[in-house]
Design an enzyme around this catalytic site. Structure first.
Site, short mmCIF file in Angstrom:
data_model
loop_
_atom_site.label_atom_id
_atom_site.label_comp_id
_atom_site.label_asym_id
_atom_site.label_seq_id
_atom_site.Cartn_x
_atom_site.Cartn_y
_atom_site.Cartn_z
N ARG A 190 0.82 -1.21 0.00
CA ARG A 190 0.00 0.00 0.00
C ARG A 190 0.86 1.27 0.00
NH1 ARG A 190 -3.85 -0.77 4.93
NH2 ARG A 190 -1.87 -1.33 5.85
N ARG B 193 1.23 8.84 -5.93
CA ARG B 193 0.22 9.76 -6.46
C ARG B 193 0.75 10.50 -7.66
NH1 ARG B 193 -0.59 12.10 -0.99
NH2 ARG B 193 -1.93 10.62 0.10
N ARG C 77 10.41 -5.58 16.20
CA ARG C 77 11.45 -4.58 16.02
C ARG C 77 11.27 -3.54 17.12
NH1 ARG C 77 15.87 -5.22 13.76
NH2 ARG C 77 16.02 -3.18 12.76
N ARG D 78 14.90 8.45 10.97
CA ARG D 78 14.26 9.76 10.82
C ARG D 78 14.61 10.68 11.98
NH1 ARG D 78 7.78 8.48 11.51
NH2 ARG D 78 7.86 7.39 13.48
N GLU E 198 15.60 8.71 15.56
CA GLU E 198 14.96 7.42 15.78
C GLU E 198 15.80 6.32 15.12
OE1 GLU E 198 10.77 5.78 14.26
OE2 GLU E 198 10.57 7.58 15.50
N TYR F 86 0.08 -4.70 13.94
CA TYR F 86 0.39 -3.28 13.86
C TYR F 86 -0.91 -2.50 13.67
CZ TYR F 86 2.18 1.24 12.75
OH TYR F 86 2.43 2.58 12.79
N ASP G 62 -2.85 1.33 13.58
CA ASP G 62 -2.89 2.78 13.66
C ASP G 62 -3.79 3.16 14.83
OD1 ASP G 62 -1.20 3.43 11.56
OD2 ASP G 62 -2.80 3.33 10.06
#
Length: 366
Positions: free
Chosen positions: A171, A175, A248, A279, A299, A347, A349
């Site tokens: 996913r 765009r 992880r 990041r 991170e 996982y 959201d």
């Protein structure tokens, strides 16, 4: 009658939402939290007037109006839009992959030119992609894969892209518009005042014990409550009887800098393999801060071992098969419900965690 209706193990969003809804039904809850604070991974600390996301960037986004209305009933949200930037050896690219990315990468200006470039570069991939590398190239071509996907992904998962399953990035947002909004959801933002505003309201009616490992005093806590809602790691609950699930983990390095604006955006991904962190987060930009100082967090992904915080389930076939053994055991429990990212080895959201807690509350609080 026991002292509590529910013992809530862990104080992240799942148990927070459950506690809030249980309280509305007159249920009494005790929260047992291993960390020194409540809030799970959305917990924030105030540094120089900046709400610092202690466990990585948390940007709330959803297309579920019920969830959006619920969180807005707890706190006012700002208009923050997630638009991260990728840094590859000092070259800056917009994320997610969109016409701004393609224009910078190839000098193209129209969707047709960008599509032609990707078609040309993915020509070597035939049939169904066999691994993450092939999947990524089939979506965005070799240039973007090499500069913006490969190094970042290998750091994140600690494995070569050819050894990772294709579905991890099925996913990947691509765009053909000049749109840097990372999410496709109808609603997104950050709670004004930070996530602690929400957490404090969710748990306001509960008794809370922090710095306590439920599993070390399991019999004691079980004796206090009618039902257990467990959001810790499911394999630890069963004493790792079938073996340990893999995760992880992350390491964070946070600095307060004597400057107003370090990187000009909340999140910069560092995609080169040789840079050890994935990041850098500059927290003030989540809330459009104008403070004279700034706080940044680097991170670093690390291999999880017992005693470390588990962040991302390693969702390969081996671990899923192992999880199914634990899930089967969990279905035999009469007084325990497993939920959340660690309890379900999944996982999630934030909005999906809330949806899942809504469903649990509907079943439990009839």
């Amino acid at each position: 009658m026991k002292q509590y209706d529910y013992i809530l193990v862990g104080s992240g969003l799942y148990n927070g939402v459950f506690a809030y809804l249980a309280g509305k039904k007159g249920k009494k809850c005790l929260v047992v939290e291993k960390r020194s604070h409540i809030g799970g991974n959305v917990y924030c600390e105030d540094v120089e007037g900046i709400h610092v996301h202690q466990y990585g960037a948390h940007i709330f986004h959803t297309s579920n109006r019920e969830v959006w209305d619920f969180v807005n009933g707890l706190a006012e949200f700002n208009r923050y839009t997630n638009s991260p930037v990728a840094n590859y050896h000092g070259e800056m690219y917009n994320m997610p992959f969109n016409m701004n990315t393609f224009s910078k990468m190839w000098g193209v200006s129209t969707p047709a030119e960008a599509k032609a470039k990707i078609e040309e570069q993915k020509a070597g991939i035939t049939g169904e992609p066999k691994n993450l590398e092939e999947q990524a190239i089939s979506l965005v071509g070799t240039d973007i894969y090499q500069k913006l996907v490969k190094g970042y992904t290998e750091k994140q998962w600690g494995r070569d892209c050819r050894d990772l399953p294709a579905f991890i990035i099925k996913r990947l947002p691509v765009r053909y518009t000049y749109d840097n909004n990372y999410f496709n959801d109808a609603y997104q933002g950050i709670p004004i005042g930070g996530y602690n505003v929400i957490i404090d309201k969710l748990f306001s009616g509960c008794d809370i014990e922090t710095g306590v490992d439920y599993l070390e005093k399991k019999d004691h806590y079980d004796s206090l409550g009618e039902r257990i809602i467990y959001t810790g790691t499911i394999d630890a609950y069963y004493g790792y009887r079938f073996g340990k699930l893999e995760y992880r983990s992350l390491k964070f390095e946070t600095q307060c800098l004597d400057e107003e604006n370090y990187q000009g955006v909340a999140v910069v991904n560092y995609t080169a393999r040789e840079i050890p962190y994935t990041r850098v987060i500059e927290h003030k930009h989540f809330e459009f801060g104008t403070q004279p100082k700034t706080v940044i967090t680097k991170e670093y992904p690390v291999t999880w071992s017992e005693g470390m915080e588990p962040y991302y389930p390693v969702n390969d076939e081996k671990n899923q098969a192992l999880y199914q053994k634990y899930a089967k055991l969990s279905k035999e429990e009469r007084n325990v419900r497993f939920g959340g990212r660690l309890g379900e080895y999944k996982y999630y959201d934030m909005d999906k965690v809330i949806e899942s807690a809504f469903a649990a509350a509907r079943e439990e609080l009839k």
